[in-house]
Structure formats: C-alpha cells, structure tokens
Motif scaffolding. Structure first.
Motif, PDB file in Angstrom:
ATOM      1  N   THR A   1      24.311  31.391 -23.003  1.00 14.14           N
ATOM      2  CA  THR A   1      24.957  31.368 -21.691  1.00 14.14           C
ATOM      3  C   THR A   1      25.659  30.040 -21.443  1.00 14.14           C
ATOM      4  N   LYS A   2      26.669  30.116 -20.582  1.00  8.70           N
ATOM      5  CA  LYS A   2      27.347  28.935 -20.059  1.00  8.70           C
ATOM      6  C   LYS A   2      27.395  29.084 -18.551  1.00  8.70           C
ATOM      7  N   THR A   3      27.324  27.972 -17.845  1.00  6.07           N
ATOM      8  CA  THR A   3      27.419  28.018 -16.400  1.00  6.07           C
ATOM      9  C   THR A   3      28.623  27.220 -15.934  1.00  6.07           C
ATOM     10  N   ALA A   4      29.203  27.658 -14.812  1.00  6.60           N
ATOM     11  CA  ALA A   4      30.339  26.965 -14.216  1.00  6.60           C
ATOM     12  C   ALA A   4      30.258  27.106 -12.706  1.00  6.60           C
ATOM     13  N   TYR A   5      30.573  26.035 -12.006  1.00 15.33           N
ATOM     14  CA  TYR A   5      30.583  26.069 -10.547  1.00 15.33           C
ATOM     15  C   TYR A   5      31.850  26.783 -10.090  1.00 15.33           C
ATOM     16  N   VAL A   6      31.712  27.730  -9.151  1.00 14.71           N
ATOM     17  CA  VAL A   6      32.850  28.513  -8.678  1.00 14.71           C
ATOM     18  C   VAL A   6      33.296  28.043  -7.294  1.00 14.71           C
ATOM     19  N   SER A   7      32.428  28.124  -6.313  1.00 13.68           N
ATOM     20  CA  SER A   7      32.761  27.740  -4.938  1.00 13.68           C
ATOM     21  C   SER A   7      31.462  27.648  -4.142  1.00 13.68           C
ATOM     22  N   PRO A   8      31.527  27.107  -2.915  1.00 15.97           N
ATOM     23  CA  PRO A   8      30.300  27.045  -2.106  1.00 15.97           C
ATOM     24  C   PRO A   8      29.737  28.429  -1.794  1.00 15.97           C
ATOM     25  N   GLY A   9      30.596  29.425  -1.610  1.00 16.19           N
ATOM     26  CA  GLY A   9      30.134  30.781  -1.309  1.00 16.19           C
ATOM     27  C   GLY A   9      29.541  31.477  -2.500  1.00 16.19           C
ATOM     28  N   CYS A  10      30.139  31.306  -3.663  1.00 19.82           N
ATOM     29  CA  CYS A  10      29.681  31.988  -4.877  1.00 19.82           C
ATOM     30  C   CYS A  10      28.605  31.200  -5.611  1.00 19.82           C
TER      31      CYS A  10
ATOM     32  N   ASP B   1      37.381  31.181   3.723  1.00 18.61           N
ATOM     33  CA  ASP B   1      37.468  31.765   2.390  1.00 18.61           C
ATOM     34  C   ASP B   1      36.184  31.607   1.587  1.00 18.61           C
ATOM     35  N   ASP B   2      35.380  30.599   1.888  1.00 21.31           N
ATOM     36  CA  ASP B   2      34.179  30.335   1.103  1.00 21.31           C
ATOM     37  C   ASP B   2      32.938  31.040   1.644  1.00 21.31           C
ATOM     38  N   ASP B   3      33.109  31.953   2.617  1.00 23.13           N
ATOM     39  CA  ASP B   3      31.945  32.612   3.201  1.00 23.13           C
ATOM     40  C   ASP B   3      31.235  33.529   2.219  1.00 23.13           C
ATOM     41  N   ILE B   4      31.985  34.326   1.492  1.00 28.96           N
ATOM     42  CA  ILE B   4      31.367  35.269   0.558  1.00 28.96           C
ATOM     43  C   ILE B   4      32.133  35.277  -0.749  1.00 28.96           C
ATOM     44  N   CYS B   5      31.494  35.781  -1.759  1.00 30.98           N
ATOM     45  CA  CYS B   5      32.086  35.842  -3.097  1.00 30.98           C
ATOM     46  C   CYS B   5      32.555  37.272  -3.315  1.00 30.98           C
ATOM     47  N   GLU B   6      33.788  37.567  -2.951  1.00 31.80           N
ATOM     48  CA  GLU B   6      34.238  38.949  -2.969  1.00 31.80           C
ATOM     49  C   GLU B   6      35.328  39.250  -3.990  1.00 31.80           C
ATOM     50  N   SER B   7      35.837  38.272  -4.682  1.00 29.07           N
ATOM     51  CA  SER B   7      36.964  38.546  -5.572  1.00 29.07           C
ATOM     52  C   SER B   7      36.557  38.537  -7.046  1.00 29.07           C
TER      53      SER B   7
ATOM     54  N   ILE C   1      27.126  29.180  -8.599  1.00 25.86           N
ATOM     55  CA  ILE C   1      27.332  29.004 -10.034  1.00 25.86           C
ATOM     56  C   ILE C   1      27.494  30.365 -10.699  1.00 25.86           C
ATOM     57  N   LYS C   2      28.445  30.452 -11.605  1.00 26.87           N
ATOM     58  CA  LYS C   2      28.711  31.678 -12.368  1.00 26.87           C
ATOM     59  C   LYS C   2      28.212  31.471 -13.792  1.00 26.87           C
ATOM     60  N   LYS C   3      27.523  32.466 -14.310  1.00 26.59           N
ATOM     61  CA  LYS C   3      27.071  32.451 -15.704  1.00 26.59           C
ATOM     62  C   LYS C   3      27.973  33.351 -16.526  1.00 26.59           C
ATOM     63  N   THR C   4      28.355  32.881 -17.694  1.00 23.47           N
ATOM     64  CA  THR C   4      29.056  33.738 -18.649  1.00 23.47           C
ATOM     65  C   THR C   4      28.185  33.837 -19.893  1.00 23.47           C
ATOM     66  N   TYR C   5      28.253  34.979 -20.544  1.00 21.15           N
ATOM     67  CA  TYR C   5      27.414  35.266 -21.706  1.00 21.15           C
ATOM     68  C   TYR C   5      28.290  35.306 -22.949  1.00 21.15           C
ATOM     69  N   GLU C   6      27.825  34.647 -24.008  1.00 18.35           N
ATOM     70  CA  GLU C   6      28.565  34.594 -25.269  1.00 18.35           C
ATOM     71  C   GLU C   6      27.643  34.974 -26.425  1.00 18.35           C
TER      72      GLU C   6
ATOM     73  N   LEU D   1      22.446  41.258 -16.350  1.00 17.57           N
ATOM     74  CA  LEU D   1      21.532  40.616 -17.288  1.00 17.57           C
ATOM     75  C   LEU D   1      20.756  39.521 -16.563  1.00 17.57           C
ATOM     76  N   ARG D   2      19.783  38.952 -17.269  1.00 23.43           N
ATOM     77  CA  ARG D   2      18.972  37.881 -16.688  1.00 23.43           C
ATOM     78  C   ARG D   2      19.845  36.656 -16.426  1.00 23.43           C
ATOM     79  N   VAL D   3      19.548  35.955 -15.332  1.00 28.60           N
ATOM     80  CA  VAL D   3      20.300  34.749 -15.000  1.00 28.60           C
ATOM     81  C   VAL D   3      19.454  33.480 -15.134  1.00 28.60           C
ATOM     82  N   ASP D   4      18.225  33.643 -15.637  1.00 28.03           N
ATOM     83  CA  ASP D   4      17.421  32.457 -15.903  1.00 28.03           C
ATOM     84  C   ASP D   4      17.803  31.915 -17.283  1.00 28.03           C
TER      85      ASP D   4
END
Length: 158
Positions: free
Chosen positions: A108-117, A22-28, A119-124, A79-82
C-alpha cells in the motif's frame, strides 16, 4: 427598526454563504478505492453474470458479511485499510452453501487528499491465491494496482 431588519438580513446572507464548503465531504471519488472483481466461466473463459453471490471479508476482527447481490457480473469489495499486507475474502453462490476463500496480497501507499477526505490508500502489486476452491475453481489476475474503481483487478472462474 429599519436598521435591525437590514442587520438580520445581512447576517442571514453571511450564514448561508458560509455553509457547505468544498472540503465538507469526499464526494468526487477521491477516497480509498475498492477492488473490482468480475466473474468468468471456467469452461469458456468468458465473463458471466451470476444469479447471486454472497461476499464476506475478514478485516482483522472476524468475517464481515457484505451481503447478497443478484444478477451481477462484477462486484466492488473494500480491502483492509490498516497495515496488513493481505485481505481474506470469501465467496459463495447460495446462503448455506460452501464458500471459497481467496487471499489478496498487496503493498500500500498513502497520500493526503483533503481535510474532508483525509488520507487515501492505493494498493499495488496485487496477487491472489485461492485457499479454498469450492465454488470458485480458479483465480485470474487483472490489473495489479488499485488507483480507482474502473478496471477489473481479479477474475473468479466458476
């Protein structure tokens, strides 16, 4: 020889069952979401479908052309992820036409999602300013946070 065949069969079954975790790719849809931009008519204030739109984004090392789309009423823009607090986006209606410059500011805020995905950034606290106003005449705010790609975050008025 009979045991050798069974050994190969068992090894083959183990190899097939171990592939594709399940952690191979970030598809969902768990990755960093893109900003959704829709288009409105300045005269009527209603959403419109554009014949064509060209989009370019400055990710910090110069403009990157995202290409041309035809007959669209909204566009997803990464958007930029830096750690930059803004992204510059450029819009034009024709290939060699003048372009509008829109600066999108955010936190921005960052959160760890999974080994495949990863870190996810959200913009506020999204807000935008129109730096160059031809062909876009005005910008209008939509939802001021980007958590997924469902809601419109920015309206461009032509």
């Amino acid at each position: 020889m009979k045991y050798f065949t069974y050994l190969i069969l068992i090894c083959g079954i183990f190899m097939i069952s171990s592939c594709g975790g399940d952690d191979d790719i970030c598809e969902s849809g768990e990755g960093t979401p893109r900003m959704k931009v829709a288009f409105k008519s300045l005269a009527s204030g209603k959403e419109v479908t554009l014949d064509s739109v060209y989009v370019a984004v400055d990710y910090g090392s110069g403009k990157v052309q995202l290409g041309k789309l035809q007959k669209i009423n909204s566009r997803l823009i990464p958007l930029r992820v830096d750690d930059s607090p803004y992204t510059d986006v450029y819009f034009r209606l024709e290939n060699k036409a003048p372009e509008s410059h829109v600066r999108i500011n955010y936190t921005t805020k960052t959160a760890y999602v999974s080994p495949g995905c990863g870190i996810k950034k959200t913009y506020e606290n999204l807000n935008s300013e129109l730096k160059q106003s031809n062909p876009v005449q005005k910008v209008e705010a939509g939802q001021n946070q980007i958590e997924n790609e469902d809601k419109i975050n920015l309206y461009l008025l032509f």
